[in-house]
Design a protein around this motif. Structure first.
Motif, PDB file in Angstrom:
ATOM      1  N   ARG A   4     -26.367  -2.976  18.965  1.00 32.15           N
ATOM      2  CA  ARG A   4     -27.324  -2.954  19.945  1.00 32.15           C
ATOM      3  C   ARG A   4     -28.123  -4.247  19.613  1.00 32.15           C
ATOM      4  NH1 ARG A   4     -32.161  -0.067  22.017  1.00 32.15           N
ATOM      5  NH2 ARG A   4     -31.708   0.120  24.266  1.00 32.15           N
ATOM      6  N   ILE A   5     -27.983  -5.383  20.346  1.00 30.49           N
ATOM      7  CA  ILE A   5     -28.544  -6.810  20.013  1.00 30.49           C
ATOM      8  C   ILE A   5     -29.310  -7.202  21.224  1.00 30.49           C
ATOM      9  CG2 ILE A   5     -27.191  -7.145  18.131  1.00 30.49           C
ATOM     10  CD1 ILE A   5     -25.476  -9.097  20.213  1.00 30.49           C
ATOM     11  N   GLY A   6     -30.296  -8.058  20.896  1.00 29.67           N
ATOM     12  CA  GLY A   6     -30.888  -8.770  21.739  1.00 29.67           C
ATOM     13  C   GLY A   6     -30.283  -9.733  22.410  1.00 29.67           C
ATOM     14  N   ILE A 167     -25.835  -8.472  40.190  1.00 28.56           N
ATOM     15  CA  ILE A 167     -27.119  -8.565  39.120  1.00 28.56           C
ATOM     16  C   ILE A 167     -28.099  -9.497  39.855  1.00 28.56           C
ATOM     17  CG2 ILE A 167     -25.496  -8.007  37.103  1.00 28.56           C
ATOM     18  CD1 ILE A 167     -26.114 -11.100  36.308  1.00 28.56           C
ATOM     19  N   ASP A 168     -29.202  -9.001  39.785  1.00 29.60           N
ATOM     20  CA  ASP A 168     -30.514  -9.956  40.248  1.00 29.60           C
ATOM     21  C   ASP A 168     -30.529 -11.151  39.444  1.00 29.60           C
ATOM     22  OD1 ASP A 168     -31.260  -8.399  42.460  1.00 29.60           O
ATOM     23  OD2 ASP A 168     -32.365  -6.913  41.215  1.00 29.60           O
ATOM     24  N   GLY A 169     -30.548 -12.296  40.144  1.00 21.03           N
ATOM     25  CA  GLY A 169     -30.654 -13.676  39.467  1.00 21.03           C
ATOM     26  C   GLY A 169     -31.983 -13.899  38.804  1.00 21.03           C
ATOM     27  N   PHE A 170     -32.062 -14.399  37.794  1.00 25.68           N
ATOM     28  CA  PHE A 170     -33.198 -14.651  36.754  1.00 25.68           C
ATOM     29  C   PHE A 170     -33.710 -13.272  36.265  1.00 25.68           C
ATOM     30  CE2 PHE A 170     -33.149 -18.668  39.292  1.00 25.68           C
ATOM     31  CZ  PHE A 170     -32.799 -19.586  38.229  1.00 25.68           C
ATOM     32  N   THR A 171     -34.017 -12.324  37.120  1.00 24.17           N
ATOM     33  CA  THR A 171     -34.619 -11.300  36.760  1.00 24.17           C
ATOM     34  C   THR A 171     -33.733 -10.445  35.685  1.00 24.17           C
ATOM     35  OG1 THR A 171     -34.300 -10.265  38.917  1.00 24.17           O
ATOM     36  CG2 THR A 171     -36.538 -10.814  38.284  1.00 24.17           C
ATOM     37  N   LEU A 172     -32.297 -10.567  35.979  1.00 21.50           N
ATOM     38  CA  LEU A 172     -31.449  -9.978  35.240  1.00 21.50           C
ATOM     39  C   LEU A 172     -30.470 -11.165  34.284  1.00 21.50           C
ATOM     40  CD1 LEU A 172     -29.721  -6.927  36.749  1.00 21.50           C
ATOM     41  CD2 LEU A 172     -31.589  -6.951  34.882  1.00 21.50           C
ATOM     42  N   SER A 173     -30.269 -11.978  35.317  1.00 30.75           N
ATOM     43  CA  SER A 173     -29.358 -13.095  34.508  1.00 30.75           C
ATOM     44  C   SER A 173     -29.960 -13.876  33.416  1.00 30.75           C
ATOM     45  CB  SER A 173     -28.781 -13.997  35.710  1.00 30.75           C
ATOM     46  OG  SER A 173     -29.979 -14.750  36.102  1.00 30.75           O
ATOM     47  N   HIS A 174     -31.100 -14.077  33.579  1.00 34.44           N
ATOM     48  CA  HIS A 174     -31.672 -15.118  32.490  1.00 34.44           C
ATOM     49  C   HIS A 174     -32.657 -14.397  31.455  1.00 34.44           C
ATOM     50  CE1 HIS A 174     -30.016 -18.066  34.698  1.00 34.44           C
ATOM     51  NE2 HIS A 174     -30.345 -19.057  34.393  1.00 34.44           N
ATOM     52  N   VAL A 175     -32.879 -12.999  31.431  1.00 38.46           N
ATOM     53  CA  VAL A 175     -33.509 -12.388  30.545  1.00 38.46           C
ATOM     54  C   VAL A 175     -32.892 -11.869  29.233  1.00 38.46           C
ATOM     55  CG1 VAL A 175     -35.054 -11.411  32.251  1.00 38.46           C
ATOM     56  CG2 VAL A 175     -33.495  -9.957  31.481  1.00 38.46           C
ATOM     57  N   ILE A 176     -33.764 -11.801  28.097  1.00 39.94           N
ATOM     58  CA  ILE A 176     -32.935 -11.430  27.020  1.00 39.94           C
ATOM     59  C   ILE A 176     -33.272  -9.719  26.899  1.00 39.94           C
ATOM     60  CG2 ILE A 176     -32.966 -11.396  24.515  1.00 39.94           C
ATOM     61  CD1 ILE A 176     -33.240 -14.240  24.974  1.00 39.94           C
ATOM     62  N   GLU A 177     -32.198  -8.982  26.825  1.00 38.26           N
ATOM     63  CA  GLU A 177     -32.527  -7.524  26.649  1.00 38.26           C
ATOM     64  C   GLU A 177     -31.779  -6.853  25.550  1.00 38.26           C
ATOM     65  OE1 GLU A 177     -31.843  -5.220  30.029  1.00 38.26           O
ATOM     66  OE2 GLU A 177     -32.483  -6.499  31.628  1.00 38.26           O
ATOM     67  N   PRO A 178     -32.024  -5.902  24.909  1.00 35.15           N
ATOM     68  CA  PRO A 178     -31.276  -5.156  23.899  1.00 35.15           C
ATOM     69  C   PRO A 178     -30.144  -4.598  24.727  1.00 35.15           C
ATOM     70  CG  PRO A 178     -33.407  -3.843  24.356  1.00 35.15           C
ATOM     71  CD  PRO A 178     -33.554  -5.258  25.269  1.00 35.15           C
ATOM     72  N   ILE A 179     -28.786  -5.087  24.112  1.00 31.74           N
ATOM     73  CA  ILE A 179     -27.787  -4.629  25.065  1.00 31.74           C
ATOM     74  C   ILE A 179     -26.532  -4.306  23.895  1.00 31.74           C
ATOM     75  CG2 ILE A 179     -25.855  -5.400  26.344  1.00 31.74           C
ATOM     76  CD1 ILE A 179     -27.647  -7.166  27.868  1.00 31.74           C
ATOM     77  N   GLU A 180     -25.849  -3.316  24.188  1.00 30.05           N
ATOM     78  CA  GLU A 180     -24.946  -2.859  23.181  1.00 30.05           C
ATOM     79  C   GLU A 180     -23.552  -3.043  23.745  1.00 30.05           C
ATOM     80  OE1 GLU A 180     -25.410   1.578  21.781  1.00 30.05           O
ATOM     81  OE2 GLU A 180     -23.304   1.590  22.495  1.00 30.05           O
ATOM     82  N   LEU A 181     -22.869  -3.965  22.848  1.00 29.13           N
ATOM     83  CA  LEU A 181     -21.696  -4.328  23.488  1.00 29.13           C
ATOM     84  C   LEU A 181     -20.645  -3.452  22.674  1.00 29.13           C
ATOM     85  CD1 LEU A 181     -21.649  -8.098  23.581  1.00 29.13           C
ATOM     86  CD2 LEU A 181     -21.071  -6.584  25.551  1.00 29.13           C
ATOM     87  N   PRO A 182     -19.619  -2.893  23.567  1.00 30.22           N
ATOM     88  CA  PRO A 182     -18.703  -2.075  22.599  1.00 30.22           C
ATOM     89  C   PRO A 182     -17.825  -2.862  21.743  1.00 30.22           C
ATOM     90  CG  PRO A 182     -18.422  -1.906  25.174  1.00 30.22           C
ATOM     91  CD  PRO A 182     -19.525  -2.800  24.932  1.00 30.22           C
ATOM     92  N   THR A 183     -16.791  -2.323  21.111  1.00 29.34           N
ATOM     93  CA  THR A 183     -15.889  -2.946  20.228  1.00 29.34           C
ATOM     94  C   THR A 183     -14.605  -3.179  21.186  1.00 29.34           C
ATOM     95  OG1 THR A 183     -15.013  -1.007  19.436  1.00 29.34           O
ATOM     96  CG2 THR A 183     -16.603  -1.917  18.167  1.00 29.34           C
ATOM     97  N   GLN A 184     -13.940  -4.214  20.586  1.00 33.85           N
ATOM     98  CA  GLN A 184     -12.564  -4.432  21.401  1.00 33.85           C
ATOM     99  C   GLN A 184     -11.699  -2.913  21.577  1.00 33.85           C
ATOM    100  OE1 GLN A 184     -11.550  -7.691  22.764  1.00 33.85           O
ATOM    101  NE2 GLN A 184     -10.569  -6.010  24.057  1.00 33.85           N
TER     102      GLN A 184
END
Ligand code: SF4
Ligand code: SF4
Lengths: 392, 97
Positions: A4-6, A167-184
């Motif tokens: 989980r990374i920013g 996805i809401d423009g800016f309020t989602l597209s441009h914010v930095i959030e903690p997100i967990e990307l799954p593995t390949q």
């Protein structure tokens, strides 16, 4: 499970598209979608993703190239916004009735005039009836998850329809959030390789997209309508399996303290997080209020929505779109229809808020709920109300 | 009175409304609504084949003697062949009745 990374939500979406192994990406940049396609261009140029990135001359060309690529059997992704999405409009009705699956992220933005690059839902409501499956994300993690889900659902042979993740423009597209990307490996286990029901093949010639004379047009459209209605089962099953694979559960509608609530606020997209804060505050003050958020917009989850609001007396529906001259916003109209003449149905009040990037604050949500409760006792003069308008 | 009722059901229509039989446009008679027809003057014709090339409905085929003949099952009477003919060998004449 990945770390989980920013990360900026747009970047995470591009990474999710890479994990989904998109093969053709025709895209034209437009604010606030730009970071998604820019990052994808980078990923492809760096050789991290074996895909054809087509820097087309317009959104009209982008969607046309998408259709051609899917017809040839490729996994396709694109993204757009606002005026760009509208420029695609002529083509958007085509892949859906032609049953060409692809995934598009729409970074929702207002429509000109006046020119606005900021967020609301008018761009996608223009395209409400294009016959694509459509979901709305609330936060960055959900945006990534819905993109993976979209590939899985769209390409399912029983569905074979294009799909939009909003996805809401800016309020989602441009914010930095903690997100967990799954593995390949995890994504590969969830999204199987694309096996189209049919594709362009010189050894087995077909004509895709022929003329539909009056004797067949209705039937072609009804077949499409049935396909999108029947996609419901696959959408739900793919969410259930998503939970098994990744541990996060999704449903067509999301309830927050709505159980037994007298008044329920109804939202779509990222303003729902502020709405939850408003609900918490009002609950602390002893008000019996809750929130229901619509995640699946098309096919509309009438059944789930009725179930989530069945004990409510009042619904306060927030539309982020003002259709001038209509009876109310599109979400409000949808809900009035599904409750029409149903015994014990809640009273539904329609509000328009958050146009062109105007913030919808906790206080605004309180105002909306207060007004809806007042109107349930004394009918308002208008069928909808625009919130936070300055008069002079 | 003519109607345009459905000729196929939504359950039986091909996936995505594809045409799965190659070349089946030959079954579609485009000559029904012609209001004028091309008439060839063999005296003027030099057998260049421009009519054959330009006809949008591919009506023309070459006969054994080298002239080009339009198939009236498909000719919609657009007049493109007459317009393209370098020798003015084709005249469009009104269909009667
Ligand atoms: S009139 Fe038109 S359709 Fe008929 S033969 Fe000439 S070019 Fe073809
Ligand atoms: S275009 Fe005119 S001259 Fe040429 S083949 Fe046709 S009819 Fe003859």
């Amino acid at each position: 499970m990945g770390k989980r990374i920013g990360v900026e939500v747009s970047i995470a979406i591009a990474d999710a598209v890479k994990l989904a192994r998109a093969e053709v990406i025709p895209a034209y940049p437009i604010t606030p979608q730009t970071h998604i396609v820019e990052h994808l261009a980078e990923i492809v140029a760096n050789g991290e993703l074996d895909a054809e990135y087509i820097p087309v001359e317009s959104e009209h060309a982008a969607m046309s190239a998408c259709c051609g690529a899917v017809a040839a059997g490729a996994r396709v992704f694109t993204s757009s916004s606002s005026q760009g999405l509208s420029l695609m409009s002529e083509i958007l009705y085509i892949p859906s009735t032609m049953r060409l699956p692809m995934v598009m992220v729409v970074a929702n933005r207002a429509m000109s005039a006046p020119i606005s690059i900021w967020n609301d839902h008018q761009d996608i409501m223009v395209q409400r009836d294009i016959g694509w499956i459509q979901t709305f994300a609330e936060n960055g993690q959900e945006a990534v998850d819905l993109v993976l889900h979209a590939f899985r659902v769209a390409e399912d042979r029983r569905v074979s329809l294009p799909m939009i993740v909003n996805i809401d423009g800016f309020t989602l597209s441009h914010v930095i959030e903690p997100i967990e990307l799954p593995t390949q490996e995890e994504v590969d286990a969830y999204i199987p390789p694309f096996k189209p029901k049919r594709k362009l093949d010189p050894r087995k010639p077909v004509t895709m997209g022929p003329v539909g004379i009056p004797e067949v047009y209705t039937e072609a459209k009804v077949a499409h309508d049935h396909a999108i209605k029947n996609s419901r089962k696959v959408i739900l099953k793919a969410w259930k399996e998503f939970a098994d694979h990744f541990g996060r559960e999704y449903h067509p509608v999301e309830s927050y303290k709505a159980e037994g609530a007298d008044t329920i606020l109804v939202t779509m997209g990222s303003i729902s997080e502020t709405a939850m804060t408003a609900i918490d505050k009002m609950r602390d003050e002893g008000r019996n209020v809750g929130l229901v958020r619509i995640r699946l917009w098309r096919p509309f989850p009438a059944q789930e929505f009725r179930a989530a609001t069945k004990h409510a007396k009042v619904l306060a529906v927030v539309d982020r779109c003002l259709p001038p001259g209509a009876v109310c916003g599109p979400v409000g109209a949808e809900l009035r229809s599904i409750f029409y003449k149903i015994p014990g149905a809640p009273k539904i009040f329609s509000f328009v808020a958050g146009l062109g990037g105007r913030d919808v604050t906790v206080e605004r949500f309180e105002e909306i709920i207060d007004k809806a409760e007042q109107y349930s006792k004394r009918r308002p003069k208008e069928l909808y109300e625009v919130i936070g308008v300055r008069e002079k | 009175m003519a109607t345009n009722d459905a000729i196929i059901g939504w359950k039986t229509i091909t996936f995505g409304c594809d045409v799965v039989e190659p070349g089946n446009s030959a079954n579609f008679r485009t000559g029904d609504w012609r209001s004028q027809r091309p008439v060839l003057d063999k005296e003027k014709c030099i057998k260049c084949g421009m009519c054959w090339i330009f006809c949008p409905d591919m009506c023309y085929s070459q006969t054994e003697d080298g002239y080009f003949e339009a198939d009236m099952e498909y000719c919609k009477g657009c007049g493109i062949c007459a317009h393209q003919c370098p020798k003015d060998a084709i005249t469009m004449v009104p269909e009667e009745g």
